[in-house]
Design an enzyme around this catalytic site. Sequence first.
Site, mmCIF file in Angstrom:
data_model
loop_
_atom_site.group_PDB
_atom_site.id
_atom_site.type_symbol
_atom_site.label_atom_id
_atom_site.label_comp_id
_atom_site.label_asym_id
_atom_site.label_seq_id
_atom_site.Cartn_x
_atom_site.Cartn_y
_atom_site.Cartn_z
ATOM 1 N N LYS A 87 1.104 -1.495 0.000
ATOM 2 C CA LYS A 87 0.305 -0.396 0.318
ATOM 3 C C LYS A 87 1.049 1.059 -0.017
ATOM 4 O O LYS A 87 0.373 2.594 0.059
ATOM 5 C CB LYS A 87 -1.131 -0.268 1.169
ATOM 6 C CG LYS A 87 -0.476 -0.253 2.823
ATOM 7 C CD LYS A 87 -1.207 -0.221 3.459
ATOM 8 C CE LYS A 87 -0.438 0.830 5.187
ATOM 9 N NZ LYS A 87 -1.299 1.620 5.880
ATOM 10 N N SER A 127 -9.888 1.759 -1.611
ATOM 11 C CA SER A 127 -9.533 2.896 -1.268
ATOM 12 C C SER A 127 -10.712 4.183 -2.371
ATOM 13 O O SER A 127 -10.692 3.968 -3.192
ATOM 14 C CB SER A 127 -8.186 3.049 -0.990
ATOM 15 O OG SER A 127 -7.381 4.006 -1.376
ATOM 16 N N THR A 129 -8.581 6.638 -3.326
ATOM 17 C CA THR A 129 -7.685 6.629 -4.481
ATOM 18 C C THR A 129 -8.594 6.069 -5.770
ATOM 19 O O THR A 129 -7.788 6.353 -6.822
ATOM 20 C CB THR A 129 -6.661 6.385 -4.364
ATOM 21 O OG1 THR A 129 -4.945 6.500 -4.928
ATOM 22 C CG2 THR A 129 -6.684 4.240 -4.422
ATOM 23 N N TYR A 152 -0.494 1.727 -7.129
ATOM 24 C CA TYR A 152 -1.607 1.351 -6.063
ATOM 25 C C TYR A 152 -2.621 1.347 -6.243
ATOM 26 O O TYR A 152 -3.101 0.469 -6.129
ATOM 27 C CB TYR A 152 -0.692 2.203 -4.952
ATOM 28 C CG TYR A 152 -1.672 2.288 -3.876
ATOM 29 C CD1 TYR A 152 -2.480 3.191 -3.275
ATOM 30 C CD2 TYR A 152 -1.710 0.230 -2.547
ATOM 31 C CE1 TYR A 152 -3.307 3.092 -2.490
ATOM 32 C CE2 TYR A 152 -2.445 0.832 -1.505
ATOM 33 C CZ TYR A 152 -3.219 1.553 -1.889
ATOM 34 O OH TYR A 152 -4.743 1.617 -0.742
ATOM 35 N N LYS A 156 -5.994 -0.971 -6.983
ATOM 36 C CA LYS A 156 -7.537 -1.094 -6.170
ATOM 37 C C LYS A 156 -8.740 -1.300 -6.937
ATOM 38 O O LYS A 156 -9.170 -1.828 -7.636
ATOM 39 C CB LYS A 156 -7.348 -0.001 -5.381
ATOM 40 C CG LYS A 156 -6.644 0.006 -4.163
ATOM 41 C CD LYS A 156 -6.452 -0.864 -3.078
ATOM 42 C CE LYS A 156 -5.847 -1.432 -1.736
ATOM 43 N NZ LYS A 156 -6.553 -2.588 -1.183
ATOM 44 N N PHE A 181 -11.211 6.306 3.867
ATOM 45 C CA PHE A 181 -10.451 7.705 3.071
ATOM 46 C C PHE A 181 -9.364 7.673 3.944
ATOM 47 O O PHE A 181 -8.687 6.566 3.462
ATOM 48 C CB PHE A 181 -11.336 8.778 3.668
ATOM 49 C CG PHE A 181 -12.570 9.126 2.314
ATOM 50 C CD1 PHE A 181 -13.319 7.737 1.708
ATOM 51 C CD2 PHE A 181 -12.438 9.153 1.573
ATOM 52 C CE1 PHE A 181 -14.454 7.587 1.351
ATOM 53 C CE2 PHE A 181 -13.156 9.776 0.149
ATOM 54 C CZ PHE A 181 -14.512 8.990 -0.048
ATOM 55 N N ARG A 297 4.060 16.969 -3.736
ATOM 56 C CA ARG A 297 4.582 15.685 -4.025
ATOM 57 C C ARG A 297 3.275 15.455 -5.183
ATOM 58 O O ARG A 297 2.285 15.764 -5.224
ATOM 59 C CB ARG A 297 3.914 15.042 -2.541
ATOM 60 C CG ARG A 297 4.662 13.841 -3.009
ATOM 61 C CD ARG A 297 4.041 12.848 -1.641
ATOM 62 N NE ARG A 297 2.702 12.484 -1.806
ATOM 63 C CZ ARG A 297 2.236 12.087 -0.412
ATOM 64 N NH1 ARG A 297 3.262 10.849 0.584
ATOM 65 N NH2 ARG A 297 0.656 11.933 -0.038
ATOM 66 N N GLY A 299 1.917 13.060 -7.886
ATOM 67 C CA GLY A 299 0.445 12.837 -7.413
ATOM 68 C C GLY A 299 -0.581 13.377 -6.467
ATOM 69 O O GLY A 299 -2.083 12.509 -6.442
HETATM 70 C C1 WQD Z 1 -2.397 12.755 3.049
HETATM 71 C C2 WQD Z 1 -1.323 14.422 3.092
HETATM 72 C C3 WQD Z 1 0.181 14.371 1.452
HETATM 73 C C4 WQD Z 1 2.729 13.120 4.574
HETATM 74 C C5 WQD Z 1 -2.506 7.499 0.846
HETATM 75 C C6 WQD Z 1 -3.568 7.310 -0.408
HETATM 76 C C7 WQD Z 1 -4.799 6.041 0.462
HETATM 77 C C8 WQD Z 1 -4.301 5.633 1.281
HETATM 78 C C9 WQD Z 1 -3.630 6.270 2.546
HETATM 79 C C10 WQD Z 1 -3.362 3.637 2.207
HETATM 80 C C11 WQD Z 1 -1.249 14.535 1.519
HETATM 81 C C12 WQD Z 1 0.732 15.139 3.127
HETATM 82 C C13 WQD Z 1 1.695 13.351 3.723
HETATM 83 C C14 WQD Z 1 4.090 14.194 5.114
HETATM 84 C C15 WQD Z 1 2.628 15.593 3.810
HETATM 85 N N1 WQD Z 1 -4.211 4.163 1.490
HETATM 86 N N2 WQD Z 1 2.031 14.902 3.594
HETATM 87 N N3 WQD Z 1 3.427 15.342 4.254
HETATM 88 O O1 WQD Z 1 -1.720 9.935 0.441
HETATM 89 O O2 WQD Z 1 -3.754 10.980 0.885
HETATM 90 O O3 WQD Z 1 -3.368 8.606 0.783
HETATM 91 O O4 WQD Z 1 -2.168 7.365 1.757
HETATM 92 O O5 WQD Z 1 -3.052 3.197 2.652
HETATM 93 O O6 WQD Z 1 -5.521 5.279 -0.422
HETATM 94 O O7 WQD Z 1 -3.267 6.959 -1.456
HETATM 95 O O8 WQD Z 1 -2.182 10.061 2.731
HETATM 96 O O9 WQD Z 1 -1.125 10.170 4.495
HETATM 97 O O10 WQD Z 1 0.873 9.820 2.277
HETATM 98 O O11 WQD Z 1 -0.938 11.833 2.649
HETATM 99 O O12 WQD Z 1 2.372 17.274 3.796
HETATM 100 O O13 WQD Z 1 4.879 13.834 5.246
HETATM 101 O O14 WQD Z 1 -0.509 14.581 4.131
HETATM 102 O O15 WQD Z 1 0.425 16.209 0.655
HETATM 103 O O16 WQD Z 1 -2.151 16.365 1.510
HETATM 104 P P1 WQD Z 1 -2.682 10.034 0.876
HETATM 105 P P2 WQD Z 1 -0.978 10.148 2.825
#
Ligand code: WQD
Length: 338
Positions: A87, A127, A129, A152, A156, A181, A297, A299
Amino acid sequence: MDRQIIVTGGAGYIGSHTVIELLKEGYEPIIIDDFRNSKPFILDRITEISGETPIHYSVDCTDEEAMMAIFEKHPNLLGIIHFAADKAVGESVTNPLKYYQNNVGSMAVVLKGMAKYNLEHLVFSSSCTVYGEPDQAEVTEDSPVREANSPYGHTKIICEKMIRDVFASGAAIKGTLLRYFNPIGAHPSARLGELPQGIPNNLVPYITQTAKGIREQLTVFGDDYDTPDGTNIRDYIHVVDLARAHVLALNWSLNQSQTFYEAFNLGTGKGSSVLEIINTFEKVNQLKLNYQIGERRAGDVVQIYANGNKAKEVLGWECEYDISAALKHSWEWEKGLE
Ligand code: WQD
Protein backbone atom coordinates in the site's frame (compact mmCIF):
# COMPACT_ATOMS: atom_id res chain seq x y z
CA MET A 1 -24.36 -20.71 12.70
CA ASP A 2 -20.67 -21.01 11.97
CA ARG A 3 -18.95 -17.67 12.31
CA GLN A 4 -15.55 -18.43 10.81
CA ILE A 5 -14.22 -15.70 8.53
CA ILE A 6 -10.85 -15.54 6.79
CA VAL A 7 -9.01 -12.24 7.35
CA THR A 8 -6.08 -11.83 4.95
CA GLY A 9 -3.63 -9.21 6.19
CA GLY A 10 -5.14 -9.69 9.64
CA ALA A 11 -1.89 -8.71 11.40
CA GLY A 12 -1.78 -5.43 9.51
CA TYR A 13 -2.89 -1.98 10.63
CA ILE A 14 -6.59 -2.07 9.70
CA GLY A 15 -6.69 -5.87 9.67
CA SER A 16 -5.62 -6.28 13.29
CA HIS A 17 -8.11 -3.69 14.54
CA THR A 18 -10.82 -5.44 12.52
CA VAL A 19 -9.91 -8.81 14.06
CA ILE A 20 -10.49 -7.25 17.50
CA GLU A 21 -13.93 -5.97 16.46
CA LEU A 22 -14.85 -9.31 14.82
CA LEU A 23 -14.02 -11.16 18.04
CA LYS A 24 -16.13 -8.68 20.03
CA GLU A 25 -19.03 -9.43 17.66
CA GLY A 26 -18.70 -13.20 18.18
CA TYR A 27 -17.07 -14.02 14.84
CA GLU A 28 -14.14 -16.42 14.61
CA PRO A 29 -11.52 -14.66 12.45
CA ILE A 30 -8.83 -16.85 10.88
CA ILE A 31 -5.79 -14.71 10.09
CA ILE A 32 -3.67 -15.20 6.98
CA ASP A 33 -0.63 -12.94 7.19
CA ASP A 34 3.07 -13.46 6.32
CA PHE A 35 4.12 -10.36 8.30
CA ARG A 36 5.65 -8.64 5.29
CA ASN A 37 4.00 -5.43 6.53
CA SER A 38 3.63 -6.28 10.22
CA LYS A 39 5.36 -8.12 13.07
CA PRO A 40 4.42 -11.29 15.01
CA PHE A 41 4.01 -9.39 18.30
CA ILE A 42 0.82 -7.86 16.84
CA LEU A 43 -0.85 -11.28 17.28
CA ASP A 44 0.14 -11.26 20.95
CA ARG A 45 -1.43 -7.82 21.29
CA ILE A 46 -4.67 -9.13 19.73
CA THR A 47 -4.70 -11.83 22.41
CA GLU A 48 -3.85 -9.32 25.14
CA ILE A 49 -6.71 -7.01 24.15
CA SER A 50 -9.34 -9.61 23.23
CA GLY A 51 -8.41 -12.53 25.47
CA GLU A 52 -8.59 -14.79 22.41
CA THR A 53 -5.95 -16.25 20.08
CA PRO A 54 -7.27 -16.55 16.53
CA ILE A 55 -5.93 -19.28 14.23
CA HIS A 56 -3.09 -17.83 12.14
CA TYR A 57 -1.44 -19.01 8.93
CA SER A 58 1.78 -17.36 7.78
CA VAL A 59 1.05 -17.64 4.07
CA ASP A 60 1.61 -15.45 1.00
CA CYS A 61 -1.86 -14.77 -0.41
CA THR A 62 -0.56 -15.18 -3.97
CA ASP A 63 0.43 -18.78 -3.13
CA GLU A 64 -2.57 -20.51 -4.65
CA GLU A 65 -1.74 -24.00 -3.36
CA ALA A 66 -1.23 -22.84 0.22
CA MET A 67 -4.37 -20.72 0.16
CA MET A 68 -6.53 -23.54 -1.21
CA ALA A 69 -5.20 -25.82 1.50
CA ILE A 70 -6.46 -23.37 4.11
CA PHE A 71 -9.91 -23.17 2.51
CA GLU A 72 -9.93 -26.99 2.30
CA LYS A 73 -9.13 -27.26 5.99
CA HIS A 74 -11.99 -24.98 7.06
CA PRO A 75 -15.17 -26.22 5.31
CA ASN A 76 -17.53 -23.89 7.19
CA LEU A 77 -16.08 -20.51 6.27
CA LEU A 78 -18.54 -17.64 5.84
CA GLY A 79 -16.16 -15.87 3.49
CA ILE A 80 -13.13 -13.59 3.33
CA ILE A 81 -12.22 -10.08 4.43
CA HIS A 82 -9.33 -9.30 2.09
CA PHE A 83 -6.85 -6.71 3.41
CA ALA A 84 -3.56 -8.23 2.28
CA ALA A 85 -1.91 -5.86 -0.21
CA ASP A 86 1.07 -3.59 -0.59
CA LYS A 87 0.00 0.00 0.00
CA ALA A 88 2.92 2.42 -0.27
CA VAL A 89 1.91 4.84 -3.01
CA GLY A 90 5.46 6.09 -3.65
CA GLU A 91 6.95 2.60 -3.77
CA SER A 92 4.27 1.53 -6.24
CA VAL A 93 5.52 4.19 -8.67
CA THR A 94 9.13 2.93 -8.52
CA ASN A 95 8.20 -0.77 -8.34
CA PRO A 96 4.83 -1.24 -10.08
CA LEU A 97 5.27 -4.93 -10.87
CA LYS A 98 5.55 -5.78 -7.17
CA TYR A 99 2.13 -4.15 -6.72
CA TYR A 100 0.47 -5.87 -9.68
CA GLN A 101 1.98 -9.21 -8.75
CA ASN A 102 0.86 -9.02 -5.13
CA ASN A 103 -2.30 -6.94 -5.04
CA VAL A 104 -3.89 -8.26 -8.24
CA GLY A 105 -2.39 -11.75 -7.87
CA SER A 106 -3.76 -12.21 -4.36
CA MET A 107 -7.18 -10.94 -5.46
CA ALA A 108 -7.27 -13.61 -8.18
CA VAL A 109 -6.38 -16.35 -5.70
CA VAL A 110 -9.05 -15.14 -3.25
CA LEU A 111 -11.73 -15.14 -5.96
CA LYS A 112 -10.67 -18.58 -7.24
CA GLY A 113 -10.81 -19.93 -3.69
CA MET A 114 -14.27 -18.48 -3.16
CA ALA A 115 -15.53 -20.14 -6.34
CA LYS A 116 -13.90 -23.49 -5.57
CA TYR A 117 -15.05 -23.67 -1.95
CA ASN A 118 -18.41 -21.92 -2.38
CA LEU A 119 -17.53 -19.00 -0.13
CA GLU A 120 -20.22 -16.37 -0.53
CA HIS A 121 -19.13 -13.27 1.34
CA LEU A 122 -16.25 -11.06 0.30
CA VAL A 123 -15.40 -7.75 1.98
CA PHE A 124 -12.65 -6.01 0.05
CA SER A 125 -10.30 -3.32 1.33
CA SER A 126 -10.52 -0.63 -1.33
CA SER A 127 -9.63 3.04 -1.25
CA CYS A 128 -10.83 6.54 -2.09
CA THR A 129 -7.84 6.65 -4.40
CA VAL A 130 -10.10 5.04 -7.02
CA TYR A 131 -11.76 8.47 -7.42
CA GLY A 132 -8.49 10.05 -8.58
CA GLU A 133 -8.79 13.85 -8.67
CA PRO A 134 -12.58 14.29 -8.20
CA ASP A 135 -14.55 17.12 -9.85
CA GLN A 136 -15.99 18.00 -6.43
CA ALA A 137 -14.14 17.50 -3.14
CA GLU A 138 -17.05 15.53 -1.62
CA VAL A 139 -17.46 12.15 -3.34
CA THR A 140 -20.28 9.64 -3.22
CA GLU A 141 -20.08 6.00 -4.34
CA ASP A 142 -21.51 7.17 -7.67
CA SER A 143 -18.67 9.62 -8.26
CA PRO A 144 -16.72 8.44 -11.29
CA VAL A 145 -13.88 5.96 -10.74
CA ARG A 146 -10.97 7.73 -12.41
CA GLU A 147 -7.43 7.00 -13.56
CA ALA A 148 -5.67 6.71 -10.22
CA ASN A 149 -2.51 8.65 -9.42
CA SER A 150 -0.35 5.60 -8.81
CA PRO A 151 0.06 1.91 -9.64
CA TYR A 152 -1.16 1.25 -6.06
CA GLY A 153 -4.39 3.04 -6.96
CA HIS A 154 -4.61 1.19 -10.27
CA THR A 155 -4.42 -2.14 -8.44
CA LYS A 156 -7.38 -1.12 -6.26
CA ILE A 157 -9.42 -0.22 -9.34
CA ILE A 158 -8.47 -3.49 -11.04
CA CYS A 159 -9.41 -5.53 -7.95
CA GLU A 160 -12.79 -3.81 -7.78
CA LYS A 161 -13.35 -4.68 -11.45
CA MET A 162 -12.33 -8.29 -10.86
CA ILE A 163 -14.97 -8.62 -8.15
CA ARG A 164 -17.55 -6.87 -10.34
CA ASP A 165 -16.81 -9.18 -13.29
CA VAL A 166 -17.01 -12.32 -11.15
CA PHE A 167 -20.35 -11.07 -9.82
CA ALA A 168 -21.51 -10.27 -13.41
CA SER A 169 -20.55 -13.79 -14.49
CA GLY A 170 -23.35 -15.08 -12.29
CA ALA A 171 -21.14 -16.38 -9.50
CA ALA A 172 -22.79 -16.72 -6.10
CA ILE A 173 -20.77 -13.87 -4.65
CA LYS A 174 -21.83 -11.16 -2.21
CA GLY A 175 -19.13 -8.58 -2.82
CA THR A 176 -18.71 -5.51 -0.60
CA LEU A 177 -16.09 -2.92 -1.51
CA LEU A 178 -15.09 -0.64 1.35
CA ARG A 179 -13.45 2.52 0.03
CA TYR A 180 -11.35 3.88 2.90
CA PHE A 181 -10.44 7.50 3.06
CA ASN A 182 -7.41 8.22 5.26
CA PRO A 183 -7.06 5.75 8.13
CA ILE A 184 -5.35 7.23 11.20
CA GLY A 185 -5.18 6.60 14.93
CA ALA A 186 -4.58 3.50 17.03
CA HIS A 187 -6.41 1.31 19.51
CA PRO A 188 -7.48 3.30 22.64
CA SER A 189 -5.52 0.78 24.75
CA ALA A 190 -2.34 2.05 23.01
CA ARG A 191 -1.40 -1.62 22.57
CA LEU A 192 -2.22 -1.82 18.86
CA GLY A 193 -1.54 0.58 16.03
CA GLU A 194 0.25 1.29 12.77
CA LEU A 195 3.71 -0.23 12.14
CA PRO A 196 5.05 1.63 9.10
CA GLN A 197 7.98 -0.24 7.57
CA GLY A 198 10.87 2.17 6.95
CA ILE A 199 10.25 5.87 6.30
CA PRO A 200 6.48 6.49 6.61
CA ASN A 201 4.70 7.56 3.43
CA ASN A 202 1.61 8.71 5.27
CA LEU A 203 1.20 11.97 7.14
CA VAL A 204 0.24 10.86 10.65
CA PRO A 205 2.93 8.23 11.25
CA TYR A 206 5.48 10.73 9.93
CA ILE A 207 4.12 13.27 12.44
CA THR A 208 4.31 10.86 15.39
CA GLN A 209 7.84 9.73 14.44
CA THR A 210 8.91 13.39 14.17
CA ALA A 211 7.41 14.13 17.60
CA LYS A 212 9.34 11.16 18.97
CA GLY A 213 12.60 12.32 17.39
CA ILE A 214 12.88 9.37 15.01
CA ARG A 215 12.47 11.82 12.09
CA GLU A 216 14.22 15.19 12.18
CA GLN A 217 11.46 17.29 10.66
CA LEU A 218 8.11 16.89 8.90
CA THR A 219 7.83 18.47 5.47
CA VAL A 220 4.40 19.74 4.46
CA PHE A 221 4.16 18.91 0.75
CA GLY A 222 3.01 22.29 -0.51
CA ASP A 223 0.90 25.11 0.88
CA ASP A 224 0.03 26.77 -2.43
CA TYR A 225 -3.03 24.67 -3.28
CA ASP A 226 -6.46 26.17 -3.90
CA THR A 227 -7.73 25.42 -0.36
CA PRO A 228 -8.43 27.72 2.63
CA ASP A 229 -4.95 27.33 4.14
CA GLY A 230 -3.21 26.21 0.94
CA THR A 231 -2.60 22.61 2.07
CA ASN A 232 -4.31 19.45 0.84
CA ILE A 233 -7.60 18.33 2.38
CA ARG A 234 -8.37 14.71 3.26
CA ASP A 235 -10.96 12.77 5.26
CA TYR A 236 -9.07 11.26 8.20
CA ILE A 237 -10.92 8.37 9.81
CA HIS A 238 -10.11 6.57 13.06
CA VAL A 239 -8.91 3.01 12.44
CA VAL A 240 -11.32 1.61 15.08
CA ASP A 241 -14.28 3.27 13.35
CA LEU A 242 -13.02 1.76 10.13
CA ALA A 243 -12.70 -1.67 11.77
CA ARG A 244 -16.27 -1.55 13.09
CA ALA A 245 -17.49 -0.74 9.58
CA HIS A 246 -16.11 -4.10 8.41
CA VAL A 247 -18.12 -5.94 11.05
CA LEU A 248 -21.28 -4.04 10.11
CA ALA A 249 -20.61 -4.76 6.44
CA LEU A 250 -20.26 -8.49 7.16
CA ASN A 251 -23.42 -8.48 9.30
CA TRP A 252 -25.27 -6.74 6.47
CA SER A 253 -23.89 -9.14 3.84
CA LEU A 254 -25.07 -12.14 5.88
CA ASN A 255 -28.58 -10.67 5.87
CA GLN A 256 -28.80 -10.33 2.09
CA SER A 257 -30.66 -13.06 0.18
CA GLN A 258 -29.46 -12.02 -3.29
CA THR A 259 -25.91 -11.82 -4.67
CA PHE A 260 -24.59 -8.29 -4.93
CA TYR A 261 -21.62 -6.04 -5.68
CA GLU A 262 -21.76 -2.88 -3.54
CA ALA A 263 -19.27 -0.09 -2.75
CA PHE A 264 -19.32 2.00 0.43
CA ASN A 265 -17.34 5.13 1.23
CA LEU A 266 -15.82 4.96 4.70
CA GLY A 267 -14.95 8.45 5.82
CA THR A 268 -16.09 10.92 8.48
CA GLY A 269 -17.69 13.19 5.88
CA LYS A 270 -15.41 16.00 7.06
CA GLY A 271 -12.30 17.29 5.33
CA SER A 272 -9.22 18.35 7.30
CA SER A 273 -6.15 20.10 5.90
CA VAL A 274 -2.57 19.05 6.57
CA LEU A 275 -2.03 22.13 8.75
CA GLU A 276 -5.23 21.39 10.69
CA ILE A 277 -3.91 17.90 11.41
CA ILE A 278 -0.58 19.31 12.57
CA ASN A 279 -2.21 21.99 14.75
CA THR A 280 -4.67 19.49 16.26
CA PHE A 281 -1.85 17.03 16.96
CA GLU A 282 0.13 19.76 18.76
CA LYS A 283 -2.92 20.88 20.74
CA VAL A 284 -4.25 17.52 21.94
CA ASN A 285 -0.77 16.24 22.81
CA GLN A 286 0.51 19.60 24.16
CA LEU A 287 3.72 19.66 22.16
CA LYS A 288 5.34 21.60 19.31
CA LEU A 289 6.06 19.75 16.08
CA ASN A 290 9.14 20.51 13.99
CA TYR A 291 7.91 21.03 10.43
CA GLN A 292 8.64 23.06 7.35
CA ILE A 293 6.70 23.88 4.19
CA GLY A 294 8.23 22.17 1.18
CA GLU A 295 7.51 21.38 -2.43
CA ARG A 296 4.33 19.68 -3.61
CA ARG A 297 4.40 15.86 -3.84
CA ALA A 298 3.69 14.48 -7.31
CA GLY A 299 0.31 12.81 -7.61
CA ASP A 300 -1.30 14.42 -4.57
CA VAL A 301 -5.03 15.09 -4.95
CA VAL A 302 -5.90 18.66 -3.92
CA GLN A 303 -8.89 17.77 -1.79
CA ILE A 304 -11.22 14.83 -1.26
CA TYR A 305 -13.57 13.75 1.48
CA ALA A 306 -16.43 11.27 1.78
CA ASN A 307 -20.13 11.61 1.48
CA GLY A 308 -20.67 8.77 3.95
CA ASN A 309 -24.49 8.65 3.85
CA LYS A 310 -24.71 5.24 2.16
CA ALA A 311 -22.71 3.44 4.85
CA LYS A 312 -24.72 5.24 7.51
CA GLU A 313 -28.11 4.40 5.98
CA VAL A 314 -27.40 0.89 4.72
CA LEU A 315 -24.88 -0.42 7.26
CA GLY A 316 -26.01 1.65 10.21
CA TRP A 317 -22.41 2.83 10.60
CA GLU A 318 -21.49 5.98 12.55
CA CYS A 319 -18.05 7.29 13.46
CA GLU A 320 -17.40 7.39 17.19
CA TYR A 321 -14.04 9.17 17.13
CA ASP A 322 -12.94 12.53 15.76
CA ILE A 323 -9.46 13.55 14.59
CA SER A 324 -8.55 14.84 18.09
CA ALA A 325 -9.10 11.37 19.57
CA ALA A 326 -7.32 9.71 16.64
CA LEU A 327 -4.26 11.97 16.97
CA LYS A 328 -4.13 11.38 20.71
CA HIS A 329 -4.34 7.61 20.24
CA SER A 330 -1.66 7.73 17.52
CA TRP A 331 0.73 9.55 19.83
CA GLU A 332 0.05 7.21 22.79
CA TRP A 333 0.78 4.23 20.51
CA GLU A 334 3.99 5.80 19.12
CA LYS A 335 5.29 6.55 22.62
CA GLY A 336 4.83 2.89 23.58
CA LEU A 337 6.88 1.56 20.65
CA GLU A 338 10.54 0.63 21.27
C1 WQD B 1 -2.05 12.93 3.22
C2 WQD B 1 -1.67 14.39 3.04
C3 WQD B 1 0.23 14.80 1.64
C4 WQD B 1 3.23 13.04 4.25
C5 WQD B 1 -2.72 7.50 0.55
C6 WQD B 1 -3.39 6.51 -0.36
C7 WQD B 1 -4.70 6.08 0.24
C8 WQD B 1 -4.48 5.50 1.61
C9 WQD B 1 -3.72 6.48 2.49
C10 WQD B 1 -2.94 3.64 1.99
C11 WQD B 1 -1.28 14.72 1.61
C12 WQD B 1 0.49 15.25 3.07
C13 WQD B 1 2.02 13.46 3.74
C14 WQD B 1 4.22 14.00 4.60
C15 WQD B 1 2.74 15.75 3.90
N1 WQD B 1 -3.94 4.21 1.43
N2 WQD B 1 1.79 14.79 3.59
N3 WQD B 1 3.94 15.33 4.41
O1 WQD B 1 -1.76 10.35 -0.10
O2 WQD B 1 -3.97 11.07 0.97
O3 WQD B 1 -3.52 8.65 0.66
O4 WQD B 1 -2.51 6.91 1.81
O5 WQD B 1 -2.73 3.57 3.16
O6 WQD B 1 -5.27 5.08 -0.60
O7 WQD B 1 -3.69 7.14 -1.58
O8 WQD B 1 -2.22 9.94 2.36
O9 WQD B 1 -0.96 10.38 4.42
O10 WQD B 1 0.32 10.08 2.25
O11 WQD B 1 -0.99 12.17 2.63
O12 WQD B 1 2.51 16.95 3.74
O13 WQD B 1 5.35 13.68 5.06
O14 WQD B 1 -0.53 14.67 3.85
O15 WQD B 1 0.74 15.74 0.71
O16 WQD B 1 -1.78 16.00 1.31
P1 WQD B 1 -2.85 10.12 0.89
P2 WQD B 1 -0.89 10.60 2.95
